[in-house]
Design a protein around this motif. Structure first.
Motif, short mmCIF file in Angstrom:
data_model
loop_
_atom_site.label_atom_id
_atom_site.label_comp_id
_atom_site.label_asym_id
_atom_site.label_seq_id
_atom_site.Cartn_x
_atom_site.Cartn_y
_atom_site.Cartn_z
N GLY A 140 0.84 -1.28 -0.08
CA GLY A 140 0.08 0.00 0.14
C GLY A 140 0.91 1.21 -0.03
N GLY A 141 1.94 1.29 0.67
CA GLY A 141 2.87 2.36 0.79
C GLY A 141 3.35 2.52 -0.47
N TRP A 142 3.80 1.39 -1.39
CA TRP A 142 4.55 1.60 -2.39
C TRP A 142 3.46 2.19 -3.56
CZ3 TRP A 142 9.00 2.12 -4.41
CH2 TRP A 142 10.22 1.65 -3.67
N ALA A 143 2.15 1.74 -3.58
CA ALA A 143 1.06 2.22 -4.31
C ALA A 143 0.93 3.77 -4.37
CB ALA A 143 -0.18 1.49 -4.15
N VAL A 144 1.02 4.20 -3.11
CA VAL A 144 0.72 5.74 -2.72
C VAL A 144 2.16 6.39 -3.55
CG1 VAL A 144 0.97 7.42 -1.05
CG2 VAL A 144 -0.61 5.54 -0.64
N LEU A 145 3.47 5.77 -3.16
CA LEU A 145 4.59 6.56 -3.87
C LEU A 145 4.43 6.42 -5.42
CD1 LEU A 145 7.76 4.93 -1.91
CD2 LEU A 145 6.86 7.62 -2.13
N LEU A 146 4.06 5.50 -5.97
CA LEU A 146 4.01 5.38 -7.60
C LEU A 146 2.77 6.26 -7.99
CD1 LEU A 146 4.43 1.47 -8.04
CD2 LEU A 146 6.04 3.36 -8.29
N LEU A 147 1.60 6.44 -7.23
CA LEU A 147 0.66 7.36 -7.79
C LEU A 147 1.26 8.71 -7.65
CD1 LEU A 147 -2.39 7.74 -8.59
CD2 LEU A 147 -2.67 7.72 -5.92
N ASP A 148 1.90 9.24 -6.42
CA ASP A 148 2.62 10.33 -6.29
C ASP A 148 3.44 10.74 -7.34
OD1 ASP A 148 0.95 10.85 -4.13
OD2 ASP A 148 2.40 10.58 -2.74
N ARG A 149 4.39 9.67 -7.84
CA ARG A 149 5.13 9.92 -8.97
C ARG A 149 4.38 10.26 -10.31
NH1 ARG A 149 10.65 9.40 -9.86
NH2 ARG A 149 10.76 8.92 -7.77
N LEU B 262 10.67 13.26 -3.65
CA LEU B 262 10.09 12.09 -3.99
C LEU B 262 10.80 10.99 -4.39
CD1 LEU B 262 7.47 10.62 -3.99
CD2 LEU B 262 7.19 11.24 -6.51
N THR B 263 12.09 11.51 -5.12
CA THR B 263 13.16 10.40 -5.56
C THR B 263 14.26 10.11 -4.10
OG1 THR B 263 13.39 11.58 -7.71
CG2 THR B 263 15.39 10.01 -6.69
N VAL B 264 14.31 10.84 -3.45
CA VAL B 264 14.81 10.67 -2.07
C VAL B 264 13.84 9.50 -1.39
CG1 VAL B 264 15.63 11.37 0.07
CG2 VAL B 264 16.27 12.61 -2.00
N LEU B 265 12.82 9.99 -1.09
CA LEU B 265 11.81 9.01 -0.52
C LEU B 265 11.54 7.47 -1.20
CD1 LEU B 265 9.80 8.94 2.05
CD2 LEU B 265 7.85 9.69 0.59
N THR B 266 11.70 7.59 -2.55
CA THR B 266 11.59 6.22 -3.12
C THR B 266 13.00 5.52 -2.78
OG1 THR B 266 10.40 7.27 -4.78
CG2 THR B 266 11.35 4.99 -5.29
#
Length: 224
Positions: free
Chosen positions: A89-98, A117-121
């Protein structure tokens, strides 16, 4: 010559064991209908690998590999799925934000947010990479495991970076040589992940059971 032969023998034995673990991973992933079996099977591989590294494969207290794997799979059926789908779920939010950041026009703030966002990824990948080994080594819930992974990445960035590079190198190797995937699968990255963390010293040694206290002599005589 004998040392070289012994080294080849150990590598061959390790490769065969990783192959068997990968086949067990496939079988128990299918047993759980993939959706519920994938994550417990991955956790079971990590649990077996951890015990291999800490106690060796010839430990007399260990049973057959299939039984050990099956017991680990059943034990991890709920915890591994909870932890895995929280991370997913966390990765889904990251990919959606990107994705949203790529289509939205934010002006000057766009590059700044993209960098953050890159650093957070990168941090999320490092945390995700260490989670299976931590979950196998510590009997804790998802929240405490995530917190422990974040603390490890933040407090030991050099070790976390080295571990991330090792796991990333295996994934790159799989991309370049796809034929290794059906042979070694998740077993190879699981083994390299735990050996890297264990060798770095960031994982504490398992607690040994306390030795039984001797019975005082006067109590022993009274019992007799």
């Amino acid at each position: 010559m004998g040392r070289v032969l012994g080294w080849h023998t150990r590598v061959g034995d390790l490769g065969l064991r990783l192959l068997v673990l990968h086949l067990l991973w496939i079988a128990w992933t299918l047993r759980g209908g993939v959706v519920l079996g994938l994550l417990p099977a991955t956790a079971a591989v990590q649990a077996v690998v951890r015990r291999d590294v800490l106690h060796g494969t010839d430990d007399p207290d260990r049973g057959p590999l299939r039984q050990e794997f099956a017991a680990a799979w059943r034990r991890e059926l709920v915890p591994a799925n909870v932890l895995g789908y929280v991370v997913a779920g966390g990765w889904a939010v990251l990919l959606l934000d990107r994705r949203l950041l790529g289509v939205a026009d934010l002006g000057v703030a766009g590059p700044v947010l993209a960098g953050l966002l890159t650093v957070l990824t990168v941090v999320a990948f490092a945390v995700t990479a260490v989670l299976p080994a931590l979950a196998a080594h510590f009997d804790e819930g998802p929240a405490r495991l995530l917190r422990r992974a974040l603390v490890l990445v933040a407090a030991r960035p050099a070790h976390a970076l080295a571990h991330t590079v090792v796991v990333g190198a295996v994934l790159c190797l799989y991309y370049l040589v796809p034929g290794l995937v059906p042979v070694l699968g998740v077993a190879l990255p699981a083994y390299l992940s735990f050996t890297t963390l264990w060798g770095s010293g960031v994982l504490p040694a398992p607690a040994r059971p306390a030795a039984p206290r001797p019975v005082p002599s006067h109590l022993a005589r009274r019992a007799t």
